[in-house]
Design a protein around this motif. Sequence first.
Motif, short mmCIF file in Angstrom:
data_model
loop_
_atom_site.label_atom_id
_atom_site.label_comp_id
_atom_site.label_asym_id
_atom_site.label_seq_id
_atom_site.Cartn_x
_atom_site.Cartn_y
_atom_site.Cartn_z
N TYR A 1 2.78 0.30 9.66
CA TYR A 1 1.71 0.98 8.92
C TYR A 1 1.46 2.37 9.52
O TYR A 1 0.84 3.22 8.90
CB TYR A 1 0.44 0.13 8.87
N GLY B 1 -4.18 8.10 -0.68
CA GLY B 1 -3.55 7.83 0.61
C GLY B 1 -2.14 8.36 0.63
O GLY B 1 -1.40 8.24 -0.36
N MET B 2 -1.76 8.96 1.75
CA MET B 2 -0.38 9.45 1.90
C MET B 2 -0.16 9.84 3.35
O MET B 2 -1.00 10.49 3.96
CB MET B 2 -0.17 10.69 1.01
N SER C 1 -1.20 2.20 -10.24
CA SER C 1 -2.25 2.68 -9.32
C SER C 1 -3.53 1.86 -9.45
O SER C 1 -3.96 1.52 -10.56
CB SER C 1 -2.63 4.14 -9.65
N THR D 1 2.91 2.84 -5.86
CA THR D 1 3.78 3.87 -5.26
C THR D 1 3.44 4.06 -3.78
O THR D 1 4.32 4.08 -2.93
CB THR D 1 3.62 5.21 -6.03
N PRO E 1 -2.19 -6.13 0.29
CA PRO E 1 -1.04 -5.29 -0.06
C PRO E 1 -0.75 -5.42 -1.56
O PRO E 1 -0.76 -6.53 -2.11
CB PRO E 1 0.11 -5.85 0.79
N GLY F 1 -7.04 9.60 -7.94
CA GLY F 1 -5.87 8.84 -7.48
C GLY F 1 -5.08 8.03 -8.50
O GLY F 1 -4.24 7.24 -8.12
N ALA F 2 -5.34 8.24 -9.81
CA ALA F 2 -4.51 7.53 -10.80
C ALA F 2 -3.19 8.29 -10.96
O ALA F 2 -3.16 9.38 -11.52
CB ALA F 2 -5.25 7.43 -12.13
N GLY G 1 1.82 1.95 -1.72
CA GLY G 1 2.11 0.74 -0.97
C GLY G 1 3.59 0.61 -0.65
O GLY G 1 3.99 0.33 0.49
N LYS H 1 -7.06 4.94 8.16
CA LYS H 1 -7.96 3.94 7.55
C LYS H 1 -9.14 3.63 8.47
O LYS H 1 -10.25 3.41 7.98
CB LYS H 1 -7.18 2.66 7.22
N THR I 1 -7.92 17.65 -0.20
CA THR I 1 -8.10 18.25 1.13
C THR I 1 -8.67 19.67 1.02
O THR I 1 -8.96 20.29 2.03
CB THR I 1 -6.75 18.33 1.89
N TYR J 1 -7.37 -0.65 4.27
CA TYR J 1 -6.44 -1.76 4.52
C TYR J 1 -6.72 -2.33 5.90
O TYR J 1 -7.17 -1.61 6.79
CB TYR J 1 -4.98 -1.24 4.41
N1 LIG Z 1 -1.05 -0.47 -2.35
C1 LIG Z 1 -1.51 -1.13 -1.31
O1 LIG Z 1 -0.88 -2.06 -0.76
C2 LIG Z 1 -2.87 -0.77 -0.76
C3 LIG Z 1 -3.54 -1.70 0.07
C4 LIG Z 1 -4.77 -1.33 0.61
C5 LIG Z 1 -5.28 -0.07 0.33
N2 LIG Z 1 -4.58 0.80 -0.47
C6 LIG Z 1 -5.14 2.12 -0.71
O2 LIG Z 1 -5.42 2.26 -2.08
C7 LIG Z 1 -5.47 3.65 -2.38
C8 LIG Z 1 -4.73 3.92 -3.68
O3 LIG Z 1 -3.36 3.73 -3.50
P1 LIG Z 1 -2.43 2.96 -4.54
O4 LIG Z 1 -1.90 1.77 -3.81
O5 LIG Z 1 -3.11 2.79 -5.84
O6 LIG Z 1 -1.17 3.95 -4.67
P2 LIG Z 1 -0.92 5.26 -5.59
O7 LIG Z 1 0.30 5.88 -5.03
O8 LIG Z 1 -0.89 4.88 -7.01
O9 LIG Z 1 -2.19 6.18 -5.31
C9 LIG Z 1 -2.30 7.09 -4.25
C10 LIG Z 1 -2.87 8.36 -4.82
O10 LIG Z 1 -3.21 9.32 -3.81
C11 LIG Z 1 -3.04 10.59 -4.45
N3 LIG Z 1 -3.03 11.69 -3.49
C12 LIG Z 1 -2.13 11.91 -2.49
N4 LIG Z 1 -2.45 13.06 -1.85
C13 LIG Z 1 -3.55 13.56 -2.46
C14 LIG Z 1 -4.34 14.73 -2.27
N5 LIG Z 1 -4.06 15.62 -1.30
N6 LIG Z 1 -5.40 14.94 -3.10
C15 LIG Z 1 -5.71 14.05 -4.09
N7 LIG Z 1 -4.99 12.93 -4.31
C16 LIG Z 1 -3.93 12.70 -3.51
C17 LIG Z 1 -1.69 10.42 -5.14
O11 LIG Z 1 -1.43 11.44 -6.08
C18 LIG Z 1 -1.88 9.05 -5.77
O12 LIG Z 1 -2.45 9.17 -7.06
C19 LIG Z 1 -4.95 4.38 -1.17
O13 LIG Z 1 -6.02 4.80 -0.36
C20 LIG Z 1 -4.19 3.28 -0.46
O14 LIG Z 1 -4.02 3.53 0.93
C21 LIG Z 1 -3.40 0.46 -1.04
#
Ligand SMILES: NC(=O)c1ccc[n+]([C@@H]2O[C@H](COP(=O)([O-])OP(=O)(O)OC[C@H]3O[C@@H](n4cnc5c(N)ncnc54)[C@H](O)[C@@H]3O)[C@@H](O)[C@H]2O)c1
Length: 276
Positions: free
Chosen positions: A160, A96-97, A21, A200, A196, A15-16, A202, A167, A68, A150
């Motif tokens: 959300y 997450g997406m 990230s 990207t 939060p 997820g980087a 978020g 989640k 997936t 979250y």
């Molecule tokens: N940013 C926030 O406010 C927040 C708060 C609580 C939890 N989170 C959670 O933290 C996690 C990381 O998110 P982030 O905030 O660093 O944002 P981010 O956009 O940097 O990271 C999300 C990552 O998910 C990856 N991804 C999406 N679809 C994918 C797939 N099919 N296979 C593999 N990777 C995939 C993306 O490429 C991306 O690198 C997520 O689970 C997010 O829901 C974020």
Amino acid sequence: MSYNLLKGKKGIIFGALNEQSIAWKTAEHAAAEGAEFVLTNTPASMRFGTIDALAEKYNTIVIPADATNTEDLENLISKTMEHFGGKIDFVLHSIGMSPNVRKENAYNDINYNLYHQTLDISAISFHKILQACYKMDAINEWGSVIALSYIAAERTFCNYNDMADAKSMLESIARSFGYIYGQEKHVRINTISQSPTKTTAGSGITGFNNLVDYAEMMSPLGNASADDCADYIITLFSDLTRKVTMQNLFHDGGFSNMGMSIKGMEAISKGLSEKK
Ligand SMILES: NC(=O)c1ccc[n+]([C@@H]2O[C@H](COP(=O)([O-])OP(=O)(O)OC[C@H]3O[C@@H](n4cnc5c(N)ncnc54)[C@H](O)[C@@H]3O)[C@@H](O)[C@H]2O)c1
């Protein structure tokens, strides 16, 4: 400051995408604590983001995988074990997406194909990763797996959307798989419920900046940043937390146990007096 908490430990970080990230920050902190890791993301995210620069900085490899896709995951895990010449100690699921959020479909006007995709990407992928690791016996005893959650998993936060359902499922998978993996292999599985954070993913949520401000006002310690989150993840990957498993751990400056704060009260009364 480094404590060498992860000296000799090896892992996979999902997820980087870019420097914002949470996974990126975790990679930086893990390296500082003596860990080695393989990075992974989808091919599309690799093109769109800057993961190669991160890999170069820490002299490691990126193995593309859609989380997936079980074949991609098996390939990732076997190549990672080949790379390290053995098993790993930690895995970060930072994925997450929601296509419904992206398309701004309201929760009461949801597209069900997209709903399946949200759940598959943001929650079931966690099960797929755990099951692949389990079947391939990829994680050393007392290894640690973390996914990011979250508070909308447990309480309703407008906008959300279907990510809240994802989640909830993610947190449940940590408990259900945590029991099996803990009992059989002493592998621990937890989720971190993070403040939060401006990333990207978020920023895709409608009204996200207001949500950040609200959480900041309500949290006695203020919002936890991505760097703070990385620090917490490191402790959970380390040997200092070997008996913590099947938990959803709040990392939110106290937000989850607040009802109302003085700052919150002041903001509301200011808003109300402006309306009059
Ligand atoms: N940013 C926030 O406010 C927040 C708060 C609580 C939890 N989170 C959670 O933290 C996690 C990381 O998110 P982030 O905030 O660093 O944002 P981010 O956009 O940097 O990271 C999300 C990552 O998910 C990856 N991804 C999406 N679809 C994918 C797939 N099919 N296979 C593999 N990777 C995939 C993306 O490429 C991306 O690198 C997520 O689970 C997010 O829901 C974020």
